[in-house]
Design a protein around this motif. Structure first.
Motif, PDB file in Angstrom:
ATOM      1  N   GLY A  15       0.782  -1.223   0.000  1.00  0.00           N
ATOM      2  CA  GLY A  15       0.000   0.000   0.000  1.00  0.00           C
ATOM      3  C   GLY A  15       0.812   1.271   0.000  1.00  0.00           C
ATOM      4  N   ARG A  16       2.124   1.164  -0.183  1.00  0.00           N
ATOM      5  CA  ARG A  16       2.954   2.371  -0.174  1.00  0.00           C
ATOM      6  C   ARG A  16       2.707   3.198  -1.439  1.00  0.00           C
ATOM      7  N   GLU A  17       3.075   4.470  -1.396  1.00  0.00           N
ATOM      8  CA  GLU A  17       2.825   5.354  -2.536  1.00  0.00           C
ATOM      9  C   GLU A  17       3.704   4.984  -3.727  1.00  0.00           C
ATOM     10  N   LEU A  18       3.162   5.189  -4.918  1.00  0.00           N
ATOM     11  CA  LEU A  18       3.933   4.996  -6.143  1.00  0.00           C
ATOM     12  C   LEU A  18       5.000   6.083  -6.259  1.00  0.00           C
ATOM     13  N   PRO A  19       6.081   5.818  -7.001  1.00  0.00           N
ATOM     14  CA  PRO A  19       7.095   6.859  -7.210  1.00  0.00           C
ATOM     15  C   PRO A  19       6.477   8.113  -7.801  1.00  0.00           C
ATOM     16  N   LYS A  20       6.910   9.258  -7.311  1.00  0.00           N
ATOM     17  CA  LYS A  20       6.361  10.525  -7.784  1.00  0.00           C
ATOM     18  C   LYS A  20       6.983  10.927  -9.116  1.00  0.00           C
ATOM     19  N   VAL A  21       6.169  11.563  -9.945  1.00  0.00           N
ATOM     20  CA  VAL A  21       6.588  12.071 -11.249  1.00  0.00           C
ATOM     21  C   VAL A  21       6.628  13.588 -11.156  1.00  0.00           C
ATOM     22  N   TYR A  28      -0.286  16.123  -7.152  1.00  0.00           N
ATOM     23  CA  TYR A  28       0.011  15.708  -5.782  1.00  0.00           C
ATOM     24  C   TYR A  28      -0.410  16.785  -4.784  1.00  0.00           C
ATOM     25  N   ALA A  29      -0.324  18.060  -5.212  1.00  0.00           N
ATOM     26  CA  ALA A  29      -0.714  19.163  -4.339  1.00  0.00           C
ATOM     27  C   ALA A  29      -2.201  19.145  -4.019  1.00  0.00           C
ATOM     28  N   LEU A  30      -3.001  18.483  -4.867  1.00  0.00           N
ATOM     29  CA  LEU A  30      -4.435  18.330  -4.591  1.00  0.00           C
ATOM     30  C   LEU A  30      -4.703  17.268  -3.531  1.00  0.00           C
ATOM     31  N   GLY A  31      -3.660  16.558  -3.121  1.00  0.00           N
ATOM     32  CA  GLY A  31      -3.832  15.476  -2.154  1.00  0.00           C
ATOM     33  C   GLY A  31      -3.932  14.110  -2.808  1.00  0.00           C
ATOM     34  N   CYS A  32      -3.632  14.024  -4.118  1.00  0.00           N
ATOM     35  CA  CYS A  32      -3.689  12.753  -4.833  1.00  0.00           C
ATOM     36  C   CYS A  32      -2.480  11.897  -4.436  1.00  0.00           C
ATOM     37  N   ARG A  33      -2.741  10.664  -3.991  1.00  0.00           N
ATOM     38  CA  ARG A  33      -1.684   9.779  -3.533  1.00  0.00           C
ATOM     39  C   ARG A  33      -1.862   8.388  -4.153  1.00  0.00           C
ATOM     40  N   PRO A  34      -1.461   8.200  -5.410  1.00  0.00           N
ATOM     41  CA  PRO A  34      -1.570   6.869  -6.020  1.00  0.00           C
ATOM     42  C   PRO A  34      -0.685   5.866  -5.284  1.00  0.00           C
ATOM     43  N   ARG A  35      -1.195   4.659  -5.084  1.00  0.00           N
ATOM     44  CA  ARG A  35      -0.487   3.670  -4.272  1.00  0.00           C
ATOM     45  C   ARG A  35      -0.325   2.348  -5.015  1.00  0.00           C
ATOM     46  N   HIS A  36       0.698   1.602  -4.583  1.00  0.00           N
ATOM     47  CA  HIS A  36       0.877   0.244  -5.083  1.00  0.00           C
ATOM     48  C   HIS A  36      -0.342  -0.595  -4.717  1.00  0.00           C
ATOM     49  N   GLY A  37      -0.735  -1.468  -5.620  1.00  0.00           N
ATOM     50  CA  GLY A  37      -1.806  -2.406  -5.343  1.00  0.00           C
ATOM     51  C   GLY A  37      -3.206  -1.855  -5.505  1.00  0.00           C
ATOM     52  N   GLU A  38      -3.328  -0.599  -5.953  1.00  0.00           N
ATOM     53  CA  GLU A  38      -4.653  -0.012  -6.160  1.00  0.00           C
ATOM     54  C   GLU A  38      -5.128  -0.233  -7.593  1.00  0.00           C
ATOM     55  N   VAL A  39      -6.438  -0.103  -7.775  1.00  0.00           N
ATOM     56  CA  VAL A  39      -7.012   0.011  -9.111  1.00  0.00           C
ATOM     57  C   VAL A  39      -7.215   1.498  -9.380  1.00  0.00           C
ATOM     58  N   VAL A  40      -6.629   1.984 -10.464  1.00  0.00           N
ATOM     59  CA  VAL A  40      -6.691   3.402 -10.824  1.00  0.00           C
ATOM     60  C   VAL A  40      -7.376   3.537 -12.171  1.00  0.00           C
ATOM     61  N   SER A  51      -4.285   7.852 -23.400  1.00  0.00           N
ATOM     62  CA  SER A  51      -3.222   6.869 -23.599  1.00  0.00           C
ATOM     63  C   SER A  51      -1.855   7.507 -23.424  1.00  0.00           C
ATOM     64  N   GLY A  52      -1.682   8.717 -23.940  1.00  0.00           N
ATOM     65  CA  GLY A  52      -0.409   9.417 -23.783  1.00  0.00           C
ATOM     66  C   GLY A  52      -0.089   9.698 -22.329  1.00  0.00           C
ATOM     67  N   PHE A  53      -1.115  10.086 -21.573  1.00  0.00           N
ATOM     68  CA  PHE A  53      -0.942  10.377 -20.148  1.00  0.00           C
ATOM     69  C   PHE A  53      -0.539   9.114 -19.391  1.00  0.00           C
ATOM     70  N   ALA A  54      -1.235   8.002 -19.663  1.00  0.00           N
ATOM     71  CA  ALA A  54      -0.919   6.744 -18.988  1.00  0.00           C
ATOM     72  C   ALA A  54       0.471   6.254 -19.372  1.00  0.00           C
ATOM     73  N   LEU A  55       0.817   6.351 -20.650  1.00  0.00           N
ATOM     74  CA  LEU A  55       2.121   5.888 -21.119  1.00  0.00           C
ATOM     75  C   LEU A  55       3.242   6.726 -20.514  1.00  0.00           C
ATOM     76  N   PHE A  56       3.048   8.046 -20.466  1.00  0.00           N
ATOM     77  CA  PHE A  56       4.053   8.922 -19.852  1.00  0.00           C
ATOM     78  C   PHE A  56       4.220   8.587 -18.373  1.00  0.00           C
ATOM     79  N   TRP A  57       3.115   8.367 -17.672  1.00  0.00           N
ATOM     80  CA  TRP A  57       3.149   8.074 -16.245  1.00  0.00           C
ATOM     81  C   TRP A  57       3.976   6.823 -15.970  1.00  0.00           C
ATOM     82  N   VAL A  58       3.646   5.730 -16.654  1.00  0.00           N
ATOM     83  CA  VAL A  58       4.362   4.480 -16.360  1.00  0.00           C
ATOM     84  C   VAL A  58       5.805   4.544 -16.859  1.00  0.00           C
ATOM     85  N   ALA A  59       6.057   5.288 -17.935  1.00  0.00           N
ATOM     86  CA  ALA A  59       7.435   5.415 -18.424  1.00  0.00           C
ATOM     87  C   ALA A  59       8.290   6.203 -17.438  1.00  0.00           C
TER      88      ALA A  59
END
Length: 288
Positions: A15-21, A28-40, A51-59
């Motif tokens: 449940g720890r937070e994903l690496p920050k981009v 993140y300033a809005l309080g968004c905290r994506p975590r390992h093991g979540e469905v997003v 698709s571009g946003f998701a690809l950039f995020w995981v890259a």
């Protein structure tokens, strides 16, 4: 069965937070905290660079990622990654790959350190998901850290069947819990709502996400792209463990660079000719 203490001990790591981009600082300033093991869920109207946003995020996170791309072709997805890494446009990547020689090697070298593995079958089937996961375990003896489904309506039978779409979300949740992977699933918002016509460049509210399916994940993000300013707006419309705004009226803004599939922060600067006027300008592209 697990008592609360044992459950917390066993799942604290997942449940720890994903690496920050860096580009997502405003989100993140809005309080968004994506975590390992979540469905997003990433939801948006047609043509909003989901698709571009998701690809950039995981890259940018560069975690071991299994990306099911039924929406993007093999060339589109891989050329976007090469464009992202080199900051050359996708047209330049295409020309360089055709030219061959050192140009081709430059792009192949840029992708050498990527931890993303693609599956391009369409439609996406759960049998294919099982087979890809089995192959992944055979190669690396562990599950991927991130699984991306692009997108929900490209699952077999889920094009318009609400029951099948609900089944996909249920299976995605089971997958995240069984493997500990973060599951990112892309989905559409309505293009026919009144807001789509009156405020087309703002993120759609939670009730505009097709099928009401944004209520199912732990985290649901609503995205929109202003094609004139190239401002990219992201709202947190559902977050189980933090602040959210179902109306999507409170959102983070960043700059989109669609020609190189990149995103960057917006920086507040004062105009030298008008000290009292505040102007938003991009910080520039991130280092590759």
């Amino acid at each position: 069965m697990l008592n609360p203490a044992r459950s917390l001990s066993m799942h604290a790591e997942s449940g720890r937070e994903l690496p920050k981009v860096e580009a997502f600082e405003a989100l993140y300033a809005l309080g968004c905290r994506p975590r390992h093991g979540e469905v997003v869920m990433i939801a948006g109207r047609s043509g909003t660079q989901k698709s571009g946003f998701a690809l950039f995020w995981v890259a940018q996170m560069n975690l071991p990622t299994l990306y099911f791309s039924a929406d993007m072709s093999a060339f589109t997805a891989s050329s976007r990654l090469a464009s992202m890494a080199t900051e050359d446009t996708t047209e330049m990547v295409e020309a360089g790959m055709k030219a061959g020689g050192r140009h081709r090697q430059r792009y192949l070298k840029a992708l050498a350190d990527s931890n993303i593995v693609f599956s391009f079958g369409s439609p996406i089937t759960w049998q294919a998901v099982d087979e890809e996961l089995e192959a992944w375990i055979e190669l690396w003896d562990e599950y991927p850290a991130v699984v991306v489904f692009d997108n929900l309506m490209d699952f077999e039978g889920a094009e318009s069947d609400y029951t099948e779409q609900m089944a996909v979300m249920s299976n995605a949740t089971e997958l995240a819990r069984a493997t500990g992977a973060t599951v990112i699933i892309l989905h559409h918002a309505s293009d026919k709502a009144w807001e789509a016509k009156s405020n087309p460049w703002n993120p759609p509210s939670r009730d505009q996400v097709k099928g009401g399916l944004s209520e199912k994940p732990e985290l649901s993000l609503s995205v929109a792209l202003d094609p004139h300013s190239l401002e990219y707006k992201v709202a947190v419309i559902k977050q189980r463990m933090g602040a959210c705004d179902p109306t999507a009226q409170r959102y983070a803004t960043m700059r989109c660079h669609p020609e190189v599939t990149r995103f960057s922060k917006l920086e507040l600067r004062l105009s030298p000719t008008a000290p009292v006027t505040k102007q938003w300008t991009p910080t520039g592209a991130l280092a590759a």
